[in-house]
Design a protein around this motif. Structure first.
Motif, PDB file in Angstrom:
ATOM      1  N   ALA A 421      30.606  33.072  36.756  1.00  0.00           N
ATOM      2  CA  ALA A 421      30.476  34.516  36.528  1.00  0.00           C
ATOM      3  C   ALA A 421      31.520  35.077  35.564  1.00  0.00           C
ATOM      4  N   PRO A 422      32.827  34.846  35.756  1.00  0.00           N
ATOM      5  CA  PRO A 422      33.797  35.414  34.814  1.00  0.00           C
ATOM      6  C   PRO A 422      33.728  34.789  33.420  1.00  0.00           C
ATOM      7  N   ILE A 423      33.314  33.529  33.330  1.00  0.00           N
ATOM      8  CA  ILE A 423      33.170  32.891  32.013  1.00  0.00           C
ATOM      9  C   ILE A 423      32.026  33.539  31.251  1.00  0.00           C
ATOM     10  N   ILE A 424      30.900  33.755  31.927  1.00  0.00           N
ATOM     11  CA  ILE A 424      29.748  34.414  31.305  1.00  0.00           C
ATOM     12  C   ILE A 424      30.128  35.818  30.843  1.00  0.00           C
ATOM     13  N   LYS A 425      30.880  36.515  31.673  1.00  0.00           N
ATOM     14  CA  LYS A 425      31.295  37.873  31.315  1.00  0.00           C
ATOM     15  C   LYS A 425      32.251  37.865  30.137  1.00  0.00           C
ATOM     16  N   GLU A 426      33.238  36.991  30.165  1.00  0.00           N
ATOM     17  CA  GLU A 426      34.235  36.940  29.100  1.00  0.00           C
ATOM     18  C   GLU A 426      33.606  36.610  27.744  1.00  0.00           C
ATOM     19  N   LEU A 427      32.601  35.750  27.754  1.00  0.00           N
ATOM     20  CA  LEU A 427      31.959  35.344  26.500  1.00  0.00           C
ATOM     21  C   LEU A 427      30.856  36.301  26.060  1.00  0.00           C
ATOM     22  N   GLY A 428      30.576  37.306  26.858  1.00  0.00           N
ATOM     23  CA  GLY A 428      29.559  38.291  26.476  1.00  0.00           C
ATOM     24  C   GLY A 428      28.173  37.693  26.370  1.00  0.00           C
ATOM     25  N   LEU A 429      27.802  36.855  27.327  1.00  0.00           N
ATOM     26  CA  LEU A 429      26.525  36.149  27.261  1.00  0.00           C
ATOM     27  C   LEU A 429      25.339  36.970  27.764  1.00  0.00           C
ATOM     28  N   LYS A 430      25.562  38.191  28.155  1.00  0.00           N
ATOM     29  CA  LYS A 430      24.520  39.165  28.484  1.00  0.00           C
ATOM     30  C   LYS A 430      23.562  38.690  29.571  1.00  0.00           C
ATOM     31  N   PRO A 431      24.058  38.454  30.768  1.00  0.00           N
ATOM     32  CA  PRO A 431      23.156  38.096  31.873  1.00  0.00           C
ATOM     33  C   PRO A 431      22.254  39.271  32.234  1.00  0.00           C
ATOM     34  N   LEU A 432      21.089  38.967  32.782  1.00  0.00           N
ATOM     35  CA  LEU A 432      20.161  39.991  33.236  1.00  0.00           C
ATOM     36  C   LEU A 432      19.904  39.792  34.716  1.00  0.00           C
ATOM     37  N   ASP A 433      20.023  40.856  35.470  1.00  0.00           N
ATOM     38  CA  ASP A 433      19.918  40.784  36.925  1.00  0.00           C
ATOM     39  C   ASP A 433      18.464  40.948  37.342  1.00  0.00           C
ATOM     40  N   THR A 434      17.913  39.935  38.006  1.00  0.00           N
ATOM     41  CA  THR A 434      16.568  39.998  38.556  1.00  0.00           C
ATOM     42  C   THR A 434      16.626  39.584  40.017  1.00  0.00           C
ATOM     43  N   PRO A 435      15.610  39.942  40.807  1.00  0.00           N
ATOM     44  CA  PRO A 435      15.612  39.549  42.218  1.00  0.00           C
ATOM     45  C   PRO A 435      15.584  38.029  42.386  1.00  0.00           C
ATOM     46  N   GLU A 436      15.953  37.583  43.557  1.00  0.00           N
ATOM     47  CA  GLU A 436      15.894  36.156  43.875  1.00  0.00           C
ATOM     48  C   GLU A 436      14.509  35.597  43.556  1.00  0.00           C
ATOM     49  N   ASP A 437      14.472  34.455  42.885  1.00  0.00           N
ATOM     50  CA  ASP A 437      13.242  33.735  42.530  1.00  0.00           C
ATOM     51  C   ASP A 437      12.453  34.393  41.398  1.00  0.00           C
ATOM     52  N   VAL A 438      13.018  35.388  40.750  1.00  0.00           N
ATOM     53  CA  VAL A 438      12.370  35.974  39.568  1.00  0.00           C
ATOM     54  C   VAL A 438      13.171  35.591  38.339  1.00  0.00           C
ATOM     55  N   SER A 439      12.493  35.023  37.348  1.00  0.00           N
ATOM     56  CA  SER A 439      13.158  34.579  36.124  1.00  0.00           C
ATOM     57  C   SER A 439      12.662  35.378  34.927  1.00  0.00           C
ATOM     58  N   LEU A 440      13.529  35.489  33.927  1.00  0.00           N
ATOM     59  CA  LEU A 440      13.193  36.197  32.703  1.00  0.00           C
ATOM     60  C   LEU A 440      13.636  35.356  31.517  1.00  0.00           C
ATOM     61  N   SER A 441      12.693  34.984  30.670  1.00  0.00           N
ATOM     62  CA  SER A 441      12.975  34.210  29.465  1.00  0.00           C
ATOM     63  C   SER A 441      12.425  34.960  28.263  1.00  0.00           C
ATOM     64  N   VAL A 442      13.053  34.754  27.107  1.00  0.00           N
ATOM     65  CA  VAL A 442      12.654  35.471  25.889  1.00  0.00           C
ATOM     66  C   VAL A 442      12.444  34.477  24.764  1.00  0.00           C
ATOM     67  N   ARG A 443      11.320  34.616  24.053  1.00  0.00           N
ATOM     68  CA  ARG A 443      11.066  33.881  22.822  1.00  0.00           C
ATOM     69  C   ARG A 443      11.045  34.873  21.659  1.00  0.00           C
ATOM     70  N   TYR A 444      11.513  34.408  20.487  1.00  0.00           N
ATOM     71  CA  TYR A 444      11.666  35.262  19.315  1.00  0.00           C
ATOM     72  C   TYR A 444      10.712  34.809  18.216  1.00  0.00           C
ATOM     73  N   GLY A 445       9.910  35.749  17.708  1.00  0.00           N
ATOM     74  CA  GLY A 445       9.010  35.458  16.606  1.00  0.00           C
ATOM     75  C   GLY A 445       9.692  35.646  15.262  1.00  0.00           C
ATOM     76  N   ASP A 446       9.099  35.070  14.221  1.00  0.00           N
ATOM     77  CA  ASP A 446       9.654  35.209  12.871  1.00  0.00           C
ATOM     78  C   ASP A 446       9.677  36.655  12.402  1.00  0.00           C
ATOM     79  N   ASP A 447       8.780  37.475  12.944  1.00  0.00           N
ATOM     80  CA  ASP A 447       8.686  38.875  12.520  1.00  0.00           C
ATOM     81  C   ASP A 447       9.629  39.790  13.285  1.00  0.00           C
ATOM     82  N   GLY A 448      10.511  39.190  14.103  1.00  0.00           N
ATOM     83  CA  GLY A 448      11.454  39.996  14.865  1.00  0.00           C
ATOM     84  C   GLY A 448      10.945  40.452  16.216  1.00  0.00           C
TER      85      GLY A 448
END
Length: 498
Positions: A421-448
């Protein structure tokens, strides 16, 4: 893809337990242990086995290429399969493909890690989900049917982690043979009226509607985890200090802490060059027992130039010949980590050891590294009644402009999460809080355009509200996100963000 790829597929004989196949050798003192004799040969044989089977694949590929110069050629890989170094295989494949068959007790984070591994061996390019079952597998002791919506969830999870295809084995269930009870789109009833057929057809409709806009988009990560087959072979082939290690499980132990916070991860090989390592804010090397030539020097340069690095128990002990590096553990990583591990205590299967620090109050298992600090700062100590109570269990060493963290014992899930937790915070890795067993992933297209995949990995309803999703369009329904999102059991939202 415009055409189906060729798939060179074959079964192969492999050796899993050296104690079963190598005859014992007797010594003058009566000691008889084949595993001791073949310690070095084990690595040589595993490399030979890997290269021999890879040569079989390339021979098949080249035979096809003589008649077809354009169609992509692949063979279906199997996640964390031990016997083949998939980083080597991927270099010979036009596109990476793999078979995803999680068991009924496989954590969704482990399946996500396997997807990321397959994407990683291919250089972070989209991969193919070549095989999965539309219902139950047939080879487990207990073969549970997939719950309503579960196969859909597993399919979109693959896409969320970089897949550009979703495919199944098998189309129609056989009436004989060892896979007669393996799931199929068309079951033994031979109709289109089954639950499985209808769910599969509905999934196909969803992919047909929105799949093309997602294809080719990429994952962008600032965290990399090393998955090293040489360490895999060496760690699990060791006779001592414990028989308790599973290399994939140790990688997952670290990976899970990022997955739970929805921090994207690339999985890389240990020999990744410096220029690529510098693309990441954090590099993690779980149980990197084998340090190949040049790896220690590359990691020193990475950290000295400002990178953050994490490794720990069992790291740095062996060289490329599976021989112990003289001079004390963790071998060539000793200066970087700022610690000397004098001894490694093995813990019984049901035994744990307390770990206490400002940020961590946890338990360790399997082994405990007895650490002497050589410049590193203590983050946590061992508790309990062992003679090394009060010794460092977690440390951090400032090395040039960066930091190197040493984890002395495999931490439980709560402890690893607290440590990260403090390593993620110190490095500014931008965690996202979701409920237990809910995941969030992001894919990026060439068009932004960004595609956010919100997945409920449980059989319970979930509700969440993330400002980052507001204003996005849920592509499967056309609804604009504005406020709380409701997810049914195994529910999936695919949200397009500007």
């Amino acid at each position: 893809m415009s055409s189906a790829p060729w798939c060179a597929n074959f079964w192969s004989h492999t050796i899993y337990d050296w104690g079963d196949v190598v005859p014992p050798v007797s010594y003058g003192d009566g000691i008889s242990d084949a595993k001791c004799v073949v310690s070095g040969l084990q690595m040589d044989y595993r490399r030979f086995q890997n290269q021999a089977q890879l040569a079989c694949y390339t021979n098949e590929r080249d035979a096809i290429r003589a008649y077809d110069a354009a169609t992509p050629i692949t063979t279906n890989l199997m996640g964390t399969f031990k016997d083949l170094d998939y980083f080597e295989w991927a270099k010979e494949m036009d596109v990476v493909s793999w078979d995803n068959y999680p068991g009924m007790d496989t954590p969704p984070s482990f399946t996500a890690m396997c997807h990321d591994l397959m994407r990683g061996i291919g250089g972070n390019k989209p991969f193919m989900l070549m095989e999965q079952t539309p219902n139950q597998q047939n080879w487990f002791p207990f073969c549970k049917v997939k719950r309503p919506g579960e196969v859909r969830k597993l399919s979109w999870q693959a896409v969320a982690h970089g897949a550009d295809t979703v495919q199944f084995f098998q189309m129609k269930q056989s009436i004989g043979g060892c896979e007669r009870f393996h799931g199929a789109v068309i079951a033994h009833d031979g109709t289109e009226q089954s639950r499985v057929f209808k769910e599969t057809a509905a999934l196909g409709g969803e992919l047909d509607r929105i799949g093309k806009r997602i294809m080719g988009s990429e994952i962008r990560a600032k965290v990399a985890i090393m998955f090293d087959w040489q360490s895999y072979w060496s760690l699990e082939g060791c006779v001592g200090p414990t028989a308790g290690f599973s290399c994939p499980n140790e990688v997952h132990r670290f990976y899970r802490a990022f997955w739970r916070r929805n921090v994207p991860v690339d999985i890389i090989e240990s020999t990744t060059p410096l220029d690529k390592l510098k693309q990441y804010d954090l590099v993690v090397a779980p149980a990197l027992i084998t340090v190949l030539p040049g790896v220690a020097e590359t990691l020193e340069s990475y950290v000295s130039e400002g990178g953050s690095f994490i490794t720990g128990y069992m790291a740095g002990i062996h060289d490329e010949h599976d021989l112990v590096v003289p001079g004390g553990y963790p071998g060539k990583l000793r200066d970087l980590m700022g610690v000397w591990v004098e001894e490694i205590d093995a813990l019984a299967p049901d035994e744990t050891i307390e770990v206490h620090g400002d940020a961590v109050d946890a338990k360790g298992e399997i082994v405990a590294s007895i650490i002497h600090r050589e410049g590193a700062r203590r983050l946590a100590t061992y508790g309990g009644g062992e003679f090394y109570v009060g010794h460092s269990a977690l440390t951090v060493n400032t090395y040039g402009k960066g930091k190197a963290y040493f984890v002395g014992t495999p931490l439980d899930e709560t402890g690893m999460s607290a440590f990260m937790a403090p390593i993620i915070k110190e490095l500014g890795l931008k965690p996202l809080d979701t409920p237990e067993d809910v995941s969030l992933s992001v894919r990026y297209g060439d068009d932004g355009v960004r595609y956010a995949f919100l997945i409920n990995n449980s059989e319970s309803d979930k509700r969440l509200c993330l400002d980052e999703l507001n204003g996005g369009v849920e592509l499967l329904t056309g609804h604009v996100v504005d406020g709380p999102v409701e997810l049914k059991p195994y529910g999936v939202n695919v949200i397009e963000l500007g």
